[in-house]
Enzyme design. Structure first.
Site, PDB file in Angstrom:
ATOM      1  CB  SER A 117      -0.876  -0.015   1.248  1.00 12.29           C
ATOM      2  OG  SER A 117      -1.494   1.239   1.415  1.00 12.29           O
ATOM      3  CE1 TYR A 141      -3.683  -2.159   4.812  1.00 12.76           C
ATOM      4  CE2 TYR A 141      -3.484   0.106   4.046  1.00 12.76           C
ATOM      5  CZ  TYR A 141      -3.618  -1.242   3.780  1.00 12.76           C
ATOM      6  OH  TYR A 141      -3.673  -1.674   2.480  1.00 12.76           O
ATOM      7  CE  LYS A 145      -1.615  -4.802   3.273  1.00 14.78           C
ATOM      8  NZ  LYS A 145      -1.823  -6.102   2.639  1.00 14.78           N
TER       9      LYS A 145
END
Ligand code: UDP
Length: 330
Positions: A117, A141, A145
């Site tokens: 991402s 988040y 990743k």
């Protein structure tokens, strides 16, 4: 020879399953169906219901199928949620990837295409963002990743699993025929929320932050069509199969649209009024994310086709109009 799609019932994974089958790959989908939809999985795919963190389950899939490559979409992906519950993000996204790599190593599977991402970059020093810019995630988040990407790197060195990590910017749109699309519960993404408002299912759209240092004060994002995104995955898989080196690639359209501009574009596509209201910033949101995707174009030969923002919104609108209640209507 089969391609294993982890998270194959999710929004992006289901488009991957569909496009792989259309290209003639034998396709296996795995999903725990906590956020994905069984009806989103193409009927010609072999489907296994289970959690990638359940190692005996994942081993049983690899034992039954002759897996030659893995596309790994199985993850939690909401910036806001990750700020409230970071541990579930590390568990799903980091530990889930660890189990996947352990099982791949055990069964001698050498190629993985990983969903990463733009959130790994945090607030960029400049745009467009290139892959060599520093990674400074501002959300759990994004951190999850980045941690998974680091795991991929160390695994390549130690066990020879080659990877392509694709750093997505904002994935949007739906298959052109409207048969599969985006259906999250609760929905948090901007385009579906705009379209649900156009359908009269919501009264208004909250704009998270109107005081950013951008042209109109709202966040700028780079929207890429889901079908183009999947084209890049298939190219990445073929690139690895042809002996390509492991690498990291941004996937975006290289143009940025503010939240207010997106609302206006959605009004034009739907020809309906969409009320918006200014609200507080959402924690973890950088102000501007725009990709440079030159590396993916040059090395993978990626050539995104649905780059017009109205076209992207129109494809999502086609899905939402045909399925106002998402997969419950299928
Ligand atoms: N956004 C917004 N209102 C909403 C949903 C999203 O203003 O109801 C904004 C959000 O703050 C971000 C952009 O729209 O700047 C895209 O958000 P989305 O959740 O769609 O994707 P993300 O950028 O988190 O991947």
């Amino acid at each position: 020879m089969a391609i294993l799609v982890l998270g194959g019932a999710g929004y992006i994974g289901s488009h991957a399953v569909d496009q792989l089958l259309n290209k003639g790959f034998k396709t296996i989908a795995v999903d725990h169906l906590q956020t994905g939809h069984r009806k989103a999985v193409h009927e010609k795919a072999v489907f296994y219901h289970g959690d990638i963190r359940d190692k005996p389950f994942l081993r049983s899939v690899f034992a039954k199928e002759n897996v030659t490559g893995v596309l790994h979409f199985a993850a939690q992906s909401l910036v806001g949620e990750s700020m409230k519950d970071p541990l579930s993000y590390f568990n799903n996204n980091v530990y889930g990837t660890q189990i996947t790599l352990e099982v791949m190593q055990e069964f001698g599977v050498k190629h993985i295409v990983f969903s990463s991402s733009a959130a790994v970059y945090g607030e960029p020093e400049k745009v467009p963002i290139t892959e060599d810019m520093p990674e400074k995630p501002e959300s759990a988040y994004g951190e999850s990743k980045l941690m998974a990407e680091k795991m991929l790197k160390w695994c390549e060195t130690a066990c020879g699993i080659k990877y392509v990590s694709l750093r997505y910017f904002n994935v949007a749109g739906a298959k052109t025929d409207g048969s599969i699309g985006e259906d999250h519960h609760p929905e948090t993404h901007l385009i579906p929320i705009l379209l649900q408002t156009a359908l009269g299912q919501r009264e208004e759209v909250l704009i998270f932050g109107t005081d950013y240092d951008t042209k109109d004060g709202t966040c700028i994002r780079d929207y890429v069509h889901v079908s183009d995104l999947i084209d890049a995955h298939i190219l990445a898989l073929e690139y690895l199969q042809n002996g390509g080196d492991s690498g990291i690639f941004n996937l975006g359209s290289s143009s940025g649209f503010s939240v207010s501009e997106m609302a206006e574009a959605a009004r034009q596509v739907t020809e309906r009024d969409i009320k918006v209201r200014a609200a507080a910033r959402r924690p973890g949101d950088p102000s501007t994310l725009i990709a440079s995707s030159d590396k993916a174009r040059n090395i993978l030969g990626w050539n995104p086709k649905q780059t017009d923002i109205s076209e992207i919104i129109a494809s999502a609108w086609n899905w939402h109009r045909q399925h106002p209640n998402g997969y419950k209507d299928k």
